[in-house]
Design a protein around this motif. Structure first.
Motif, short mmCIF file in Angstrom:
data_model
loop_
_atom_site.label_atom_id
_atom_site.label_comp_id
_atom_site.label_asym_id
_atom_site.label_seq_id
_atom_site.Cartn_x
_atom_site.Cartn_y
_atom_site.Cartn_z
N ALA A 1 19.64 6.22 -12.73
CA ALA A 1 20.57 7.36 -12.66
C ALA A 1 20.13 8.45 -13.64
O ALA A 1 20.19 9.65 -13.33
CB ALA A 1 21.99 6.91 -12.96
N ALA A 2 19.67 8.02 -14.82
CA ALA A 2 19.20 8.98 -15.82
C ALA A 2 17.99 9.74 -15.29
O ALA A 2 17.91 10.97 -15.39
CB ALA A 2 18.88 8.26 -17.13
N MET A 3 17.04 9.01 -14.70
CA MET A 3 15.84 9.66 -14.17
C MET A 3 16.21 10.70 -13.11
O MET A 3 15.69 11.81 -13.10
CB MET A 3 14.90 8.61 -13.56
N ARG A 4 17.17 10.32 -12.23
CA ARG A 4 17.60 11.24 -11.15
C ARG A 4 18.25 12.49 -11.74
O ARG A 4 18.13 13.57 -11.17
CB ARG A 4 18.59 10.54 -10.21
N ALA A 5 18.96 12.32 -12.87
CA ALA A 5 19.63 13.48 -13.49
C ALA A 5 18.67 14.27 -14.38
O ALA A 5 19.09 15.22 -15.04
CB ALA A 5 20.85 13.01 -14.28
#
Lengths: 78, 456
Positions: free
Chosen positions: B123-127
């Motif tokens: 999720a962090a990578m996507r954000a």
């Protein structure tokens, strides 16, 4: 009066090293001085309870996961 | 609907903290407690109390049916889980929803996603939030693992996907150790968390632990700046402060903006913390995990921003939109929190429960002591060793340290050993004064300063 093993600390008493392992000692087992007979968990740290006497365990006074006080008898020896 | 009757499903100083915030909002407080906590300060302060089971946490504070039952019996309309225990348990959040209770925290889905450290990383990578170099997702076979290590090199951290809070981590220094540790880590993760999933992260040497406090209402999120918690022993925080003086303003802005982006991307509701490692040599920061609850060290943020985080949690859980805008949040001065634990620093931090024969609480300007203690209280041995948190605020960091030393001298807890002497020694240390530390600094310091920690 028979000899007793007392809890050195207040906390939760465990008769097994881990939930999926056998008990350290059964009633009827003989113990030497320094033998581990259980664990007391105090504030999330685990401490071994060692026998301070040699003899045979005739009865446990605390069951697995019982709350115990310091100085409370955990087992009778003969 | 605003919360009217709140069940506090926790204990200790955080239960006291929640009761205070709730009562200021006119909320009726109900303290759930084990039989070992019947004499606790939280039980005394709450409007009412209800027993939920025997001393052992597994049978009381972790017993979901008993807590839901207590909430029904006392006609609570909401449950605050505090930190630890069931605070990050999605099943508990679900059980509250099924029972028609408001869970004071994010949705069960947000807890689930952030509780799975691999999903959180993704999720962090996507954000667009930088993560520690390592595996893209779970590592299921040694072949994939070797490909990751070819890029990161050794040492490498083997982490449990379901771990967190410093648990479920192993470090391998070389290929042989790696091959030996992976099966161990898998078995341990399966036993401890019911999920044997593992992932890999590069070891960032000499990193600082910096975390960002956020508040969200499911649509919009804001940050309340950062805290630095680099002083740790066995991956447990010992001393926390806000702001971090190691962070240049431009990095602070980027870091805090990344936390808001991730919180908004997962529609986060309530108070949460995003933890990062910060490499002050390169200025790079890496997201490590998100804690979907109030944290122990939240008061330092409250001191520098003036925001009451627990109050905001209760308002958001009661259905209000986030009242604050980012432009409402300013920071001023410097705050430091030290954890006063029932542990003997002279005896390798052996736990030391007992009866409090004397209690002198520090006071004066810029001093706060959040505690579960009162004079005559017998500290039960069944829970963690945190007795209280001494928090100080002053205009700048040197003044805050001076105030901390003054307050530590005022603090007197008779009858039990505490970590007060550790904090006095740390506060006087030149490396602490200049904030020249990293997450593994304290353990080395403890080895060479054992004599300074002689019993009081």
């Amino acid at each position: 009066m028979a000899k007793q093993i007392l809890s050195p600390l207040p906390g939760t008493f465990y008769r097994r090293p881990a939930p999926d392992q056998p008990v350290y000692k059964n009633e009827g087992d003989s113990v030497a001085v320094g033998d581990v007979i259980g664990l007391v968990e105090v504030m999330k740290s685990f401490n071994e309870v060692k026998s301070t006497e040699a003899g045979k365990i005739v009865k446990f006074h605390a069951e697995n996961e019982d709350a115990v006080m310091a100085g409370q008898p955990l087992a009778d020896l003969e | 609907m605003p919360i009217k009757r709140l069940l506090i499903a926790n204990r200790g100083e955080i239960a006291v903290r929640i009761i205070r915030a709730a009562r200021e909002l006119g909320i009726h407080t109900i303290q759930a407690h084990s039989t070992a906590d019947v004499d606790s300060l939280a039980v005394k302060l709450a409007d009412e109390a209800i027993a939920i089971g025997p001393p052992q946490a597994a049978k009381s504070y972790l017993n979901i049916p008993a807590i839901i039952d207590a909430a029904k019996k006392t006609q609570a309309d909401a449950v605050h889980p505090g930190y630890g225990f069931l605070a990050e348990n999605a099943e508990f959040a679900d059980a509250c929803a099924v029972a028609g209770l408001v869970f004071v925290g994010p949705s069960a889905n947000a807890i689930r996603m952030m509780g799975d450290k691999v999903a959180a990383r993704e999720a962090a990578m996507r954000a667009g939030v930088p993560t520690v170099p390592g595996s893209d997702g779970r590592v299921d076979d040694l072949e994939t693992a070797r490909r990751v290590i070819a890029e990161t090199g050794f040492p490498i951290m083997i982490k449990a996907a379901a771990g967190g809070g410093g648990r479920g981590i192993r470090i391998a220094a070389n290929p042989e150790e790696f091959d030996r540790l992976v099966p161990q880590a898998k078995a341990e993760a399966l036993a401890a968390f019911g999920d044997g999933g593992l992932y890999l992260e590069k070891v960032i040497e000499r990193a600082r632990h910096i975390e960002v406090q956020i508040l969200g209402d499911g649509h919009r999120a804001i940050h309340c700046f950062e805290r630095e918690c680099s002083l740790q022993r066995r991956r447990q925080k010992v001393w926390e402060e806000a702001p971090s003086i190691s962070l240049p303003e431009a990095v602070r802005r980027k870091l805090c903006a990344s936390a808001v982006a991730l919180a908004e991307a997962v529609h986060y509701s309530g108070a949460g913390t995003l933890e990062y490692l910060y490499d002050d040599a390169s200025g790079d920061f890496y997201f490590i995990e998100m804690n979907t609850r109030i944290q122990v060290e939240h008061p330092v943020t409250e001191f520098i921003t003036g925001v009451d985080l627990v109050r905001e949690m209760l308002k958001i859980a009661g259905g209000e939109k986030l009242r604050l805008k980012q432009s409402d949040i300013f920071m001023r001065g410097h705050a430091i929190e030290v954890r006063i634990n029932a542990e003997d620093p002279a005896q390798n931090f052996m736990p030391a429960p007992g009866t409090v024969t004397e209690l002198r609480v520090p006071g004066g300007n810029g001093v706060r002591f959040d505690t579960l203690l009162y004079q005559g209280y017998t500290i039960p041995p069944f829970y963690d060793s945190l007795l209280g948190k001494l928090i100080v605020w002053d205009e700048d960091r040197p003044a805050a340290i001076a105030r901390l030393i003054r307050a530590l001298h005022e603090l007197q807890i008779g009858g039990v050993k505490t970590t007060r002497s550790l904090h006095l020694a740390l506060a006087a240390d030149p490396a602490v004064a200049s904030a020249q530390f990293h997450t593994r600094w304290l353990e080395g310091w403890l080895e060479s300063n054992a004599t300074k920690l002689a019993a009081e």
